[in-house]
Design a protein around this motif. Sequence first.
Motif, PDB file in Angstrom:
ATOM      1  N   PHE A 109      14.693  -0.427  -9.354  1.00  0.00           N
ATOM      2  CA  PHE A 109      15.262  -0.075  -8.045  1.00  0.00           C
ATOM      3  C   PHE A 109      15.067  -1.260  -7.114  1.00  0.00           C
ATOM      4  N   GLN A 110      16.163  -1.840  -6.653  1.00  0.00           N
ATOM      5  CA  GLN A 110      16.103  -3.079  -5.860  1.00  0.00           C
ATOM      6  C   GLN A 110      15.456  -2.871  -4.492  1.00  0.00           C
ATOM      7  N   ASN A 111      15.542  -1.636  -3.969  1.00  0.00           N
ATOM      8  CA  ASN A 111      15.033  -1.373  -2.617  1.00  0.00           C
ATOM      9  C   ASN A 111      13.577  -0.909  -2.632  1.00  0.00           C
ATOM     10  N   LEU A 171       5.244  -1.863  -7.120  1.00  0.00           N
ATOM     11  CA  LEU A 171       4.363  -0.700  -7.234  1.00  0.00           C
ATOM     12  C   LEU A 171       5.155   0.604  -7.125  1.00  0.00           C
ATOM     13  N   GLU A 172       6.095   0.657  -6.181  1.00  0.00           N
ATOM     14  CA  GLU A 172       6.925   1.858  -6.013  1.00  0.00           C
ATOM     15  C   GLU A 172       7.777   2.130  -7.251  1.00  0.00           C
ATOM     16  N   VAL A 196      -1.794   7.986  -9.640  1.00  0.00           N
ATOM     17  CA  VAL A 196      -0.688   7.229 -10.233  1.00  0.00           C
ATOM     18  C   VAL A 196      -0.755   5.764  -9.795  1.00  0.00           C
ATOM     19  N   GLU A 197      -1.023   5.554  -8.512  1.00  0.00           N
ATOM     20  CA  GLU A 197      -1.090   4.172  -8.004  1.00  0.00           C
ATOM     21  C   GLU A 197      -2.228   3.395  -8.635  1.00  0.00           C
ATOM     22  N   GLU A 198      -3.358   4.049  -8.809  1.00  0.00           N
ATOM     23  CA  GLU A 198      -4.500   3.381  -9.446  1.00  0.00           C
ATOM     24  C   GLU A 198      -4.137   2.951 -10.864  1.00  0.00           C
ATOM     25  N   ILE A 218       8.577  -2.397 -18.453  1.00  0.00           N
ATOM     26  CA  ILE A 218       7.701  -1.885 -19.520  1.00  0.00           C
ATOM     27  C   ILE A 218       6.569  -1.056 -18.907  1.00  0.00           C
ATOM     28  N   VAL A 219       5.981  -1.567 -17.820  1.00  0.00           N
ATOM     29  CA  VAL A 219       4.903  -0.823 -17.146  1.00  0.00           C
ATOM     30  C   VAL A 219       5.434   0.500 -16.593  1.00  0.00           C
ATOM     31  N   ARG A 220       6.655   0.475 -16.078  1.00  0.00           N
ATOM     32  CA  ARG A 220       7.259   1.709 -15.553  1.00  0.00           C
ATOM     33  C   ARG A 220       7.342   2.776 -16.656  1.00  0.00           C
TER      34      ARG A 220
END
Length: 245
Positions: A92-94, A98-99, A116-118, A150-152
């Motif tokens: 997502f370009q916007n 992290l988001e 999730v963020e951690e 990949i992380v996503r």
Amino acid sequence: MHHLDIAGLEARYGDHTVLSGIDMTVGRADVIGLIGPSGSGKSTILRVLTGLLPPVAGTVKLDGEPVNYADAAQVRRLRDRIAIVFQQYNLFQNMSVLENVCVAPVKIKKRPRKEVEEEARLLLEKVGLGDKLKRYPDELSGGQQQRVAIVRALALRPEILLLDEVTAALDPELVSEVLDTVRLLAQEGMTMLIVSHEMAFIREVASRVVFMAGGRVVEAGAPAQIFDAPAEARTRDFVSKILRH
């Protein structure tokens, strides 16, 4: 019991049969390298497994349970367990890095944002992007974007990761950083099916190599067997052409 069991799988695009009689078993922590000429059905298998192209015949079993691809709820649950990363990163370009990683686990899985963020931070650090959390996709190189993709997928905590030509769209000098990430996952015991033209890499990380042509599995075996002593003429022909380059 195998982690993933594929038997007699068949798939079509319209009238065109793209997979026929595919049999394959995948154990936990297996890394399966899918190789073969373009149009041989390698990527199609990954699409069928994730329900993007429903099979017309055959069965897919996950931990012994047959998957019903006609049942939308079951396909959604399946996508929690099997994640796919494509050649195009489609970030997502916007949204910041992290988001991009957190949006699905938080919005779709309803997991607590803090947790999730951690997890996302740790994963991004692991692939060498710990300093890029606040960057946007257009500020990253292709190799960095692909590592974010990949992380996503990993943020969904899949049991099986499918990688579809993840280095094909990258400049040659960026390929190795993405392959390093995949290598790390293999060492950690992630079950993977990898479609790739990077033969040396497949030879190194795959526990088993499957050679496909014309929508069928021609030959499958250990990397040394497929690359050094293939039994089938079709495999020999492909391997000799590839390895000459």
